[in-house]
Design a protein around this motif. Structure first.
Motif, PDB file in Angstrom:
ATOM      1  N   THR A 213       8.390  47.624 -29.070  1.00 31.17           N
ATOM      2  CA  THR A 213       8.541  46.981 -30.377  1.00 31.17           C
ATOM      3  C   THR A 213       7.204  46.378 -30.787  1.00 31.17           C
ATOM      4  O   THR A 213       6.426  45.922 -29.939  1.00 31.17           O
ATOM      5  N   PRO A 214       6.892  46.351 -32.081  1.00 28.87           N
ATOM      6  CA  PRO A 214       5.669  45.662 -32.510  1.00 28.87           C
ATOM      7  C   PRO A 214       5.711  44.180 -32.169  1.00 28.87           C
ATOM      8  O   PRO A 214       4.666  43.557 -31.952  1.00 28.87           O
ATOM      9  N   GLU A 215       6.911  43.619 -32.101  1.00 28.00           N
ATOM     10  CA  GLU A 215       7.037  42.204 -31.741  1.00 28.00           C
ATOM     11  C   GLU A 215       6.558  41.944 -30.315  1.00 28.00           C
ATOM     12  O   GLU A 215       6.005  40.881 -30.013  1.00 28.00           O
ATOM     13  N   ALA A 216       6.763  42.932 -29.414  1.00 34.04           N
ATOM     14  CA  ALA A 216       6.284  42.777 -28.035  1.00 34.04           C
ATOM     15  C   ALA A 216       4.765  42.714 -28.001  1.00 34.04           C
ATOM     16  O   ALA A 216       4.172  41.914 -27.264  1.00 34.04           O
ATOM     17  N   VAL A 217       4.112  43.553 -28.807  1.00 38.99           N
ATOM     18  CA  VAL A 217       2.652  43.529 -28.872  1.00 38.99           C
ATOM     19  C   VAL A 217       2.188  42.221 -29.509  1.00 38.99           C
ATOM     20  O   VAL A 217       1.201  41.615 -29.069  1.00 38.99           O
ATOM     21  N   ALA A 218       2.898  41.780 -30.537  1.00 38.82           N
ATOM     22  CA  ALA A 218       2.532  40.528 -31.210  1.00 38.82           C
ATOM     23  C   ALA A 218       2.561  39.353 -30.239  1.00 38.82           C
ATOM     24  O   ALA A 218       1.674  38.487 -30.268  1.00 38.82           O
ATOM     25  N   GLU A 219       3.555  39.310 -29.365  1.00 36.45           N
ATOM     26  CA  GLU A 219       3.648  38.218 -28.399  1.00 36.45           C
ATOM     27  C   GLU A 219       2.474  38.239 -27.427  1.00 36.45           C
ATOM     28  O   GLU A 219       2.018  37.192 -26.965  1.00 36.45           O
ATOM     29  N   VAL A 220       1.976  39.418 -27.108  1.00 35.75           N
ATOM     30  CA  VAL A 220       0.797  39.516 -26.247  1.00 35.75           C
ATOM     31  C   VAL A 220      -0.413  38.917 -26.943  1.00 35.75           C
ATOM     32  O   VAL A 220      -1.203  38.182 -26.347  1.00 35.75           O
ATOM     33  N   VAL A 221      -0.580  39.207 -28.236  1.00 33.18           N
ATOM     34  CA  VAL A 221      -1.705  38.653 -28.993  1.00 33.18           C
ATOM     35  C   VAL A 221      -1.589  37.133 -29.071  1.00 33.18           C
ATOM     36  O   VAL A 221      -2.578  36.409 -28.903  1.00 33.18           O
ATOM     37  N   VAL A 222      -0.379  36.629 -29.318  1.00 39.45           N
ATOM     38  CA  VAL A 222      -0.164  35.184 -29.331  1.00 39.45           C
ATOM     39  C   VAL A 222      -0.550  34.592 -27.981  1.00 39.45           C
ATOM     40  O   VAL A 222      -1.194  33.540 -27.895  1.00 39.45           O
ATOM     41  N   GLY A 223      -0.184  35.286 -26.908  1.00 37.65           N
ATOM     42  CA  GLY A 223      -0.538  34.814 -25.568  1.00 37.65           C
ATOM     43  C   GLY A 223      -2.040  34.752 -25.354  1.00 37.65           C
ATOM     44  O   GLY A 223      -2.544  33.864 -24.647  1.00 37.65           O
ATOM     45  N   LEU A 224      -2.775  35.683 -25.955  1.00 33.34           N
ATOM     46  CA  LEU A 224      -4.230  35.678 -25.808  1.00 33.34           C
ATOM     47  C   LEU A 224      -4.869  34.483 -26.515  1.00 33.34           C
ATOM     48  O   LEU A 224      -5.953  34.041 -26.127  1.00 33.34           O
ATOM     49  N   ALA A 225      -4.224  33.978 -27.549  1.00 32.84           N
ATOM     50  CA  ALA A 225      -4.730  32.775 -28.201  1.00 32.84           C
ATOM     51  C   ALA A 225      -4.663  31.589 -27.256  1.00 32.84           C
ATOM     52  O   ALA A 225      -5.559  30.735 -27.233  1.00 32.84           O
ATOM     53  N   ARG A 226      -3.615  31.558 -26.458  1.00 31.03           N
ATOM     54  CA  ARG A 226      -3.426  30.443 -25.529  1.00 31.03           C
ATOM     55  C   ARG A 226      -4.219  30.631 -24.241  1.00 31.03           C
ATOM     56  O   ARG A 226      -4.780  29.688 -23.694  1.00 31.03           O
ATOM     57  N   LYS A 227      -4.246  31.874 -23.766  1.00 30.71           N
ATOM     58  CA  LYS A 227      -4.918  32.163 -22.494  1.00 30.71           C
ATOM     59  C   LYS A 227      -5.629  33.502 -22.624  1.00 30.71           C
ATOM     60  O   LYS A 227      -5.065  34.549 -22.297  1.00 30.71           O
TER      61      LYS A 227
END
Length: 326
Positions: A213-227
């Protein structure tokens, strides 16, 4: 970034697909969005959805192949918020079919959008990061940045280029510990992107999936903002492809090629099209296209290695079977 509330996030390709899903994911965390894409109306629709979630969102129509336009996108973020915390180079397109069947001008547009657009984004974001002494640059790559993509040669060229550019840039910035450069490598994702690609094969582009899902990729990008991390695979097929090609590139290359040729032979006929490569199209403004999807789980290092070996052996067996069948 410990908190994404009020973080300033710039996303290109935000009118649909992964870009739109990522904008909505950051909006749910209270980030302030500055969104770019060629299509003004779908882009404003994404911004509107972000505002409905309580976030600030600014839509700035932007063609990433235009350096001046990308600089203006960055300046819009600075004018509105004074800083840029994360910049996501997300635009991606391709030409499907034998390389020689498409005009070289169309192939060049893939490089201009994917690779040159990423260079433009980095050039726009980095001066602000250096001034701020912090920032996260995220470049969208693909499992095609780790292994060949037959019948999408210019797409593969752009993704290999993005991976090399990202790794090189990361080393140039080692003296700036709070500026991070990351690359994301998803497996197949269910977005309107396949429908937007040019197709000169005369066959329908219809991979069997399953799709992320594109949402799964989006969550990875959000995670990169944090870590922030250097390179992140999304979905075990991406890591398996990396392992297989790293262990035995010749065998993996032949197996991937055989599988792609077999898929083309089975595919139904379809009209040739330039898709949205040369110019925007009105269709495909959501995050997904409706294909069957699966959800990312966290496999162990052992399972990833076994998956890579399995992909390698399966590819070689398939190549042998198809070769014998002639």
């Amino acid at each position: 970034m410990r908190s994404l509330n009020n973080a300033v996030v710039v996303i290109t390709g935000a009118s649909s697909g992964i870009g739109k899903a990522t904008a909505l994911a950051f909006a749910r965390r209270g980030a302030r969005l500055v969104l770019g894409a060629r299509r003004a109306e779908p882009l404003e629709a994404t911004a509107h959805e972000c505002r409905q979630l309580g976030a600030e969102a600014l839509a700035v129509p932007t063609d990433v192949t235009d350096e001046v336009a990308v600089q203006a996108l960055a300046q819009s973020a600075i004018d509105a918020h004074g800083v840029i915390d994360l910049w996501f180079n997300n635009v991606g397109t391709g030409v499907f079919g034998p390389y020689w069947e498409a005009p070289v001008g169309l192939q060049k547009k893939v490089i201009e959008a994917n690779l040159i657009g990423t260079l433009h984004g980095a050039s726009a974001a980095l001066p602000h990061f250096l001034k701020q002494r912090r920032g996260v640059l995220v470049n969208m790559c693909s499992m095609g940045g780790w292994s060949p993509t037959p019948f999408a040669a210019s797409y593969a060229a752009s993704k290999y280029g993005i991976r090399g550019f990202t790794a090189s840039l990361r080393q140039e910035l080692t003296g700036h510990p709070d500026i991070h450069v990351s690359a994301v490598f998803p497996a197949l994702v269910d977005t309107p992107g396949l429908a937007h690609a040019a197709n000169v094969s005369g066959r329908r582009i219809d991979p069997p999936g399953p799709f992320l899902t594109p949402e799964a990729v989006a969550e990875v990008v959000v995670g990169l903002a944090r870590k922030p991390r250097d390179e992140v695979a999304v979905g075990w097929p991406a890591t398996a492809a990396r392992v297989a090609y790293g262990l035995a590139p010749g065998l993996a290359e032949r197996g991937i090629g055989a599988a792609m040729r077999a898929a083309l032979r089975r595919a139904r006929p379809d009209a040739r099209s330039e898709g949205a490569v040369a110019r925007p199209v009105s269709t495909g403004t959501g995050t997904r296209s409706g294909k069957p999807v699966w959800h990312v789980r966290g496999p162990s290092a052992g399972s990833l290695a076994l998956g890579g070996l399995g992909l390698l052996l399966g590819a070689e067996l398939l190549a042998g079977v198809l070769t014998r069948r002639g």
